[in-house]
Design an enzyme around this catalytic site. Structure first.
Site, mmCIF file in Angstrom:
data_model
loop_
_atom_site.group_PDB
_atom_site.id
_atom_site.type_symbol
_atom_site.label_atom_id
_atom_site.label_comp_id
_atom_site.label_asym_id
_atom_site.label_seq_id
_atom_site.Cartn_x
_atom_site.Cartn_y
_atom_site.Cartn_z
ATOM 1 N N HIS A 1 8.632 0.024 11.592
ATOM 2 C CA HIS A 1 7.578 0.617 10.958
ATOM 3 C C HIS A 1 6.111 -0.133 10.957
ATOM 4 O O HIS A 1 6.126 -1.456 10.821
ATOM 5 C CB HIS A 1 7.883 0.773 9.642
ATOM 6 C CG HIS A 1 9.150 2.016 9.605
ATOM 7 N ND1 HIS A 1 9.856 2.171 8.163
ATOM 8 C CD2 HIS A 1 9.150 2.930 10.224
ATOM 9 C CE1 HIS A 1 10.558 3.335 8.396
ATOM 10 N NE2 HIS A 1 10.323 3.932 9.813
ATOM 11 N N HIS B 1 8.611 -4.626 -0.712
ATOM 12 C CA HIS B 1 7.512 -3.893 -1.184
ATOM 13 C C HIS B 1 7.706 -3.984 -2.942
ATOM 14 O O HIS B 1 8.640 -4.388 -3.410
ATOM 15 C CB HIS B 1 7.969 -2.309 -1.256
ATOM 16 C CG HIS B 1 7.550 -1.691 0.382
ATOM 17 N ND1 HIS B 1 6.260 -1.401 0.612
ATOM 18 C CD2 HIS B 1 8.105 -1.676 1.465
ATOM 19 C CE1 HIS B 1 6.516 -1.232 1.764
ATOM 20 N NE2 HIS B 1 7.468 -1.193 2.100
ATOM 21 N N HIS C 1 11.975 -4.308 10.907
ATOM 22 C CA HIS C 1 12.286 -3.156 11.715
ATOM 23 C C HIS C 1 10.878 -2.693 11.963
ATOM 24 O O HIS C 1 9.777 -3.320 11.986
ATOM 25 C CB HIS C 1 12.672 -2.058 10.619
ATOM 26 C CG HIS C 1 11.935 -1.945 9.378
ATOM 27 N ND1 HIS C 1 11.671 -2.657 8.352
ATOM 28 C CD2 HIS C 1 11.206 -0.786 8.928
ATOM 29 C CE1 HIS C 1 10.925 -2.274 7.505
ATOM 30 N NE2 HIS C 1 10.738 -0.875 7.761
ATOM 31 N N HIS D 1 17.733 2.812 6.762
ATOM 32 C CA HIS D 1 16.397 3.202 6.763
ATOM 33 C C HIS D 1 16.065 3.286 8.075
ATOM 34 O O HIS D 1 15.103 4.385 8.276
ATOM 35 C CB HIS D 1 15.556 1.777 6.172
ATOM 36 C CG HIS D 1 14.134 2.202 5.964
ATOM 37 N ND1 HIS D 1 13.592 3.052 5.138
ATOM 38 C CD2 HIS D 1 12.924 1.391 6.562
ATOM 39 C CE1 HIS D 1 12.493 2.690 5.098
ATOM 40 N NE2 HIS D 1 12.052 2.057 6.030
ATOM 41 N N ASP E 1 4.012 -0.590 8.969
ATOM 42 C CA ASP E 1 3.607 -1.576 7.690
ATOM 43 C C ASP E 1 4.584 -2.869 7.733
ATOM 44 O O ASP E 1 4.391 -3.518 6.666
ATOM 45 C CB ASP E 1 3.832 -0.835 6.528
ATOM 46 C CG ASP E 1 5.285 -0.332 6.052
ATOM 47 O OD1 ASP E 1 5.837 0.083 7.145
ATOM 48 O OD2 ASP E 1 5.384 -0.407 4.826
ATOM 49 N N HIS E 2 5.096 -3.066 8.972
ATOM 50 C CA HIS E 2 5.645 -4.280 8.930
ATOM 51 C C HIS E 2 5.568 -5.062 10.196
ATOM 52 O O HIS E 2 5.808 -6.303 10.501
ATOM 53 C CB HIS E 2 7.222 -3.994 9.119
ATOM 54 C CG HIS E 2 7.870 -3.595 7.558
ATOM 55 N ND1 HIS E 2 8.419 -4.371 6.814
ATOM 56 C CD2 HIS E 2 7.483 -2.460 6.980
ATOM 57 C CE1 HIS E 2 8.846 -3.530 5.755
ATOM 58 N NE2 HIS E 2 8.279 -2.516 5.825
ATOM 59 N N ASP F 1 13.117 -3.239 4.255
ATOM 60 C CA ASP F 1 13.217 -2.049 3.364
ATOM 61 C C ASP F 1 14.741 -1.641 3.174
ATOM 62 O O ASP F 1 14.950 -0.395 2.987
ATOM 63 C CB ASP F 1 12.295 -0.861 3.933
ATOM 64 C CG ASP F 1 10.982 -1.135 3.864
ATOM 65 O OD1 ASP F 1 10.581 -2.368 3.345
ATOM 66 O OD2 ASP F 1 10.038 -0.337 4.484
#
Length: 256
Positions: free
Chosen positions: A59, A172, A57, A115, A61-62, A134
């Protein structure tokens, strides 16, 4: 027997990036590179050269390392076709039901919104490996930033159909906190009580709790169990629709 080599790279405060290497072809993928430097360092240590990036996805942090890694290795970036505008450097868009070749293996794609609206998961059937970003966590699931409880429950129900031996490579290290919450929803679940103890021991030793086995998730993760009577009893929702029960579990986790 599994043919792929999978390396877990801890980054940021609690993210996991994964490197997937096919010895037969030297194809090498990176799943959700939050940042580039730790990935490059580990690739150098292993002597692997990156050929693909798989994004679950959009975001940051990905995908934060996408462009730097693409420039360094000229690798191909694969992500959700319906979320192309938010995946930096995407080359190939994939959708639900797609199957594509990675080295000598095949990868199945699942659209799993909830998400985010464009979230996908990658399943390596022959290697019993699921990279779910996530959407599904060990003993948890992602927050509903862009989707509805019905969408997320449908997404989790898709993943729940995979074989019990599937290893869940989530993005995570949230498992210890998730276990504490799970015990408030399913307090008499013997498998969950035992697992929570094991998780505490692993974290006390600085060890990861990921990957998890999907069979254990089905037995202990409350977000996969809204249709279970014991869970419904705790919530005083016996006989209620699974989506309604799931929504209540998610609401409680958001405020835990």
């Amino acid at each position: 027997m599994a043919s792929l080599q999978i390396e877990q790279v801890p980054v940021l405060s609690d993210n996991y990036v994964y490197l997937i290497y096919d010895p037969a072809t030297q194809a090498c993928a990176c799943v959700d590179p939050a940042e580039s430097a730790p990935v490059k360092r580990r690739l150098d240590e292993l002597g692997w050269r990156l050929t693909h990036i798989f994004n679950t996805h959009h975001h940051h942090d990905h995908i934060g390392g996408n462009l730097t890694l693409k420039q360094a290795y000229e690798c191909q970036i694969v992500g959700a076709d319906n979320d192309r505008a938010r995946i930096d450097g995407i080359d190939v868009g994939v959708k639900d039901g797609d199957v594509f070749e990675f080295g000598s293996t095949r990868v199945h794609v699942f659209e799993v919104p909830g998400h985010t609206r464009g979230h996908i998961a990658f399943w390596f059937e022959d290697d019993h490996a699921l990279f779910c970003g996530d959407t599904l966590f060990a003993l948890g699931c992602g927050r509903l930033f862009e989707g509805t409880p019905a969408q997320m429950w449908n997404s989790l129900s898709k993943l729940k159909q995979l074989p019990d031996e599937t290893r869940v490579y989530c993005a995570h290290e949230y498992t210890q906190a998730n276990a504490q919450f799970a015990l408030t929803i399913d307090p008499t679940n013997a498998a969950l009580i035992s697992r929570a103890r094991e998780i505490d021991e692993l974290r006390a030793q600085g060890q990861p709790t990921v990957p998890a086995r999907l069979g254990m998730e089905k037995a202990t993760n409350p977000f996969l169990r809204p249709d279970e009577t014991n869970v419904q009893k705790t919530l005083d929702m016996v006989g209620k629709d699974s989506v309604e029960v799931f929504a209540e579990i998610r609401r409680r986790k958001d405020n835990f």
